[in-house]
Design an enzyme around this catalytic site. Structure first.
Site, PDB file in Angstrom:
ATOM      1  CE  LYS A  90      -3.006   2.331   3.569  1.00 45.46           C
ATOM      2  NZ  LYS A  90      -3.801   2.463   4.239  1.00 45.46           N
ATOM      3  CD  GLU A 141       9.962  -5.814   6.215  1.00 47.71           C
ATOM      4  OE1 GLU A 141       9.208  -4.825   6.220  1.00 47.71           O
ATOM      5  OE2 GLU A 141       9.711  -6.324   7.679  1.00 47.71           O
ATOM      6  N   GLY A 173      -4.192  -0.678   5.811  1.00 51.48           N
ATOM      7  CA  GLY A 173      -3.763  -2.745   4.665  1.00 51.48           C
ATOM      8  C   GLY A 173      -4.264  -3.978   5.157  1.00 51.48           C
ATOM      9  NE  ARG A 174      -5.572  -2.786  12.171  1.00 49.22           N
ATOM     10  CZ  ARG A 174      -4.896  -1.345  11.734  1.00 49.22           C
ATOM     11  NH1 ARG A 174      -3.867  -1.010  11.034  1.00 49.22           N
ATOM     12  NH2 ARG A 174      -5.264  -0.137  12.413  1.00 49.22           N
ATOM     13  CD  GLU A 232      -0.830  -3.256  11.641  1.00 56.11           C
ATOM     14  OE1 GLU A 232      -1.846  -2.970  10.760  1.00 56.11           O
ATOM     15  OE2 GLU A 232       0.304  -3.476  12.417  1.00 56.11           O
ATOM     16  CG  HIS A 256      -3.109 -33.497  19.353  1.00 55.21           C
ATOM     17  ND1 HIS A 256      -3.074 -35.221  20.324  1.00 55.21           N
ATOM     18  CD2 HIS A 256      -4.374 -33.327  18.994  1.00 55.21           C
ATOM     19  CE1 HIS A 256      -4.144 -35.236  19.171  1.00 55.21           C
ATOM     20  NE2 HIS A 256      -4.964 -34.595  19.040  1.00 55.21           N
ATOM     21  CE  LYS A 297       7.399  -0.203   9.385  1.00 62.06           C
ATOM     22  NZ  LYS A 297       5.722   0.396   8.605  1.00 62.06           N
TER      23      LYS A 297
HETATM   24  O1  LIG Z   1       1.366  -2.794   2.484  1.00 63.30           O
HETATM   25  P1  LIG Z   1       2.323  -2.163   3.043  1.00 63.30           P
HETATM   26  O2  LIG Z   1       2.269  -0.378   3.104  1.00 63.30           O
HETATM   27  O3  LIG Z   1       3.488  -2.866   2.308  1.00 63.30           O
HETATM   28  O4  LIG Z   1       2.656  -2.242   4.346  1.00 63.30           O
HETATM   29  C1  LIG Z   1       2.768  -3.306   5.001  1.00 63.30           C
HETATM   30  C2  LIG Z   1       2.605  -3.460   6.578  1.00 63.30           C
HETATM   31  O5  LIG Z   1       3.388  -2.299   7.357  1.00 63.30           O
HETATM   32  C3  LIG Z   1       3.382  -2.605   8.826  1.00 63.30           C
HETATM   33  O6  LIG Z   1       3.598  -3.071   9.503  1.00 63.30           O
HETATM   34  C4  LIG Z   1       1.937  -2.270   9.105  1.00 63.30           C
HETATM   35  O7  LIG Z   1       1.953  -1.876   9.974  1.00 63.30           O
HETATM   36  C5  LIG Z   1       0.279  -3.315   8.422  1.00 63.30           C
HETATM   37  O8  LIG Z   1      -0.846  -2.440   8.909  1.00 63.30           O
HETATM   38  C6  LIG Z   1       0.929  -2.714   6.865  1.00 63.30           C
HETATM   39  O9  LIG Z   1       0.163  -3.875   6.113  1.00 63.30           O
END
Ligand SMILES: O=P(O)(O)OC[C@H]1O[C@H](O)[C@H](O)[C@@H](O)[C@@H]1O
Length: 572
Positions: free
Chosen positions: A254, A260, A312-313, A399, A430, A545
């Site tokens: 997003k 990463e 994002g979530r 989150e 288990h 970060k």
């Molecule tokens: O989709 P992106 O911008 O790469 O972000 C990926 C993730 O980054 C961070 O961890 C945010 O806390 C998440 O809410 C998000 O989903």
């Protein structure tokens, strides 16, 4: 500032008049100033709940018929999702105060404001529009002259057309061969939800006799895989098992800036070049926000967009989930998934809590968290296909509501979001059920069950099928947790009084999965509104970060950070 927000009745949705204070006509407008944002412990209901005692579960269970404690979603196409709360430590008195809490905190009005596009993400001053990605609940939402519902639909139809072209072999790999595999590269909300939804539907679409009536025997159009961790072994594991030259990659971020994901893009580009692909980015499509740096690149095969109003979530029902699900299964499966989520959203507009499963689940969770003091809750799907659903809910819940200040930044004096964990049953039995049954913490349980398996494969062994064994375990666990077992030997004594809920349906289909996703999204939203939080930003992920960037830089570090970095070989 007074904003008048027009609200419309949802066509065909049966609004209950059973609620004591009849629902306002949906055509009546709500003015932001009519809605009060107050802390949970400032409500009358909070003080009333403090005086109540949880009934014993044995008494509760013996005193009622289990099916009288169902609150259900009618999803269309004769599909239903039930929420059963018979094994929860609530009685009519507690439930009526929870109804008063919902009314006092104006939960449905605040939901309507969210659905109407009000700027309810106070931390980032943004609208919260994930509901709009699956259908309109409260009229259209325009931003800078653009209808956002139409924008989300347009992205879905672009993805549907693109997927059709890929499936028909009119869009191919550079070597002219049809694409065989799709690999999503993303992390957090750009991975957890889409991955969980893909795994939840894989068997359904591939099933020949099972639940997959609508899509029986269709089979996956493309196998999907996911790369998320910056750990190079994660990518290596996937890249070793696919043929990059016939693989379509989906780069999902997003923000377009996540370390990463951009690192993994570099690794994928290397692998594609190594496989002889001359223009590697032409085997990558991008899903990102229109405001992200990635949005400006024309080097990708194609790009699909979300906007900053989709968290994002909460993005599984946007292009973030839509691209991989449409490419893997077909756009019609993704549409069914959206329709299930929309039906659940519509049901969540009901003010009477007993007729609103997400609201009821949220309020019982508040009772357990703030008055019974339970530190965490487990999500236990008795369906291996739901194996990554608890992991998605960890991000979505923790989150959103893992906050210590309210929406105005003031420190809170009460508990907020619980720790979420979970694994599919029967495997969890288990693993950690020992603690759940005989530990010193009581952990409320959220079971999910389906009468039928997704695939037709089964065996009758020793008088029962595998599916019967699975659900016999589920029924047994609900009662074992609730009633326990007395024994002269303390080590063999089960105290019971472990509450649980059960979400269940005939089969795990795309429509039911969409409703399950929306159920938990709306549960988290309602709980955040009770606690007066802003559930839609995530400042808590920023510090890590910043420090990582320092370690990877060449500036001087905090001495302890320097030592840990050296110990881990990142700094000398
Ligand atoms: O989709 P992106 O911008 O790469 O972000 C990926 C993730 O980054 C961070 O961890 C945010 O806390 C998440 O809410 C998000 O989903």
């Amino acid at each position: 500032m007074q904003r008048r927000l027009a609200l419309v009745k949802i066509p065909g949705f049966e609004y209950s008049e059973a609620h004591s204070d009849p629902l306002r006509d949906f055509n009546e407008e709500i003015i932001m100033s009519e809605v009060q944002f107050r802390n949970f412990d400032e409500t009358k209901a909070y003080k009333a709940l403090q005086k109540l005692q949880a009934p014993s579960l044995s008494a509760v269970l013996d005193g009622k018929r289990v099916t009288s404690c169902n609150s259900s979603y009618e999803l269309g196409k004769q599909e239903t999702l039930h929420y059963n709360y018979a094994a929860k430590q609530v009685d009519n008195q507690i439930l009526s105060v929870l109804q008063e809490l919902s009314d006092e905190q104006q939960l449905i009005d605040k939901f309507r404001l969210i659905a109407s596009g009000e700027y309810m993400n106070s931390g980032e001053n943004r609208r919260v529009l994930h509901h709009l990605t699956r259908g309109q609940l409260a009229g259209s939402v325009s931003h800078e002259g653009r209808d956002l519902g139409a924008f989300y639909n347009e992205q879905n139809s672009r993805i549907a057309d693109f997927a059709e072209e890929v499936h028909a072999g009119r869009i191919t790999a550079e070597n002219g061969k049809p694409f065989s595999t799709v690999v999503q590269v993303g992390i957090g909300g750009s991975d957890l939800g889409p991955r969980a939804m893909y795994l939840a539907l894989k068997n359904h679409v591939n099933s020949s006799e099972g639940s997959g009536e609508a899509f029986r025997g269709r089979g996956e159009k493309l196998n999907a895989r996911f790369i998320s961790n910056v750990d190079p072994d994660d990518a290596a594991d996937i890249l070793r098992e696919i043929d990059p030259s016939t693989t379509l990659f989906i780069l999902v971020s997003k923000s377009g800036t996540t370390q990463e994901t951009l690192t993994n893009e570099a690794l994928v580009l290397d692998r594609l070049k190594h496989a002889g692909v001359k223009q590697p980015r032409k085997q990558i499509i991008c899903v990102t926000s229109e405001t992200s740096p990635l949005a400006k690149s024309s080097e990708y095969l194609d790009s699909f967009f979300i906007d900053d109003f989709i968290g994002g979530r909460y993005s599984s029902t946007s292009a973030v989930g839509g691209a991989v699900l449409s490419l893997a299964f077909g756009a019609d499966v993704f549409r069914e998934f959206l329709d299930g989520a929309h039906a659940a959203d519509a049901a969540a507009m009901e003010a009477g809590i007993l007729k609103n499963p997400a609201l009821l689940d949220a309020l019982i969770g508040i009772w357990e968290r703030n008055f019974q003091g339970f530190p965490s809750t487990a999500v236990l799907p008795y369906s291996q296909a739901m194996s990554r659903f608890p992991a998605h809910l960890q991000q979505m819940d923790m989150e959103s509501n893992g906050k210590h200040v309210n929406r105005d930044g003031e420190q809170l004096g009460y508990l907020t979001g619980p720790v979420i964990f979970g694994e599919p049953g029967t495997n969890g039995q288990h693993s950690f059920y020992q603690l759940l049954h005989q530990g010193t913490d009581i952990i409320p349980l959220q079971f999910i069950g389906f009468l039928n398996s997704q695939d037709g494969l089964d065996v009758n062994w020793e008088g029962s099928t595998s599916q019967q064994k699975l659900n016999a375990n589920l029924a047994a666990q609900i009662i074992a947790f609730a009633k326990g077992k007395k024994d002269d030997n303390p080590n063999k004594t089960f105290q019971g009084e472990r509450p649980s809920s059960l979400l269940y349906s005939k089969s795990l289909t795309p429509r039911v999965l969409g409703a399950l996703l929306a159920h938990f999204e709306n549960k988290v939203m309602f709980q955040g509104l009770v606690w007066n939080l802003n559930s839609f930003d995530q400042e808590g992920v920023q510090l890590g970060k910043v420090l990582t960037k320092q370690v990877l830089g060449d500036g001087e570090l905090d001495p302890a950070l320097q030592e840990f970095s050296a110990l881990l070989g990142v700094r000398s």
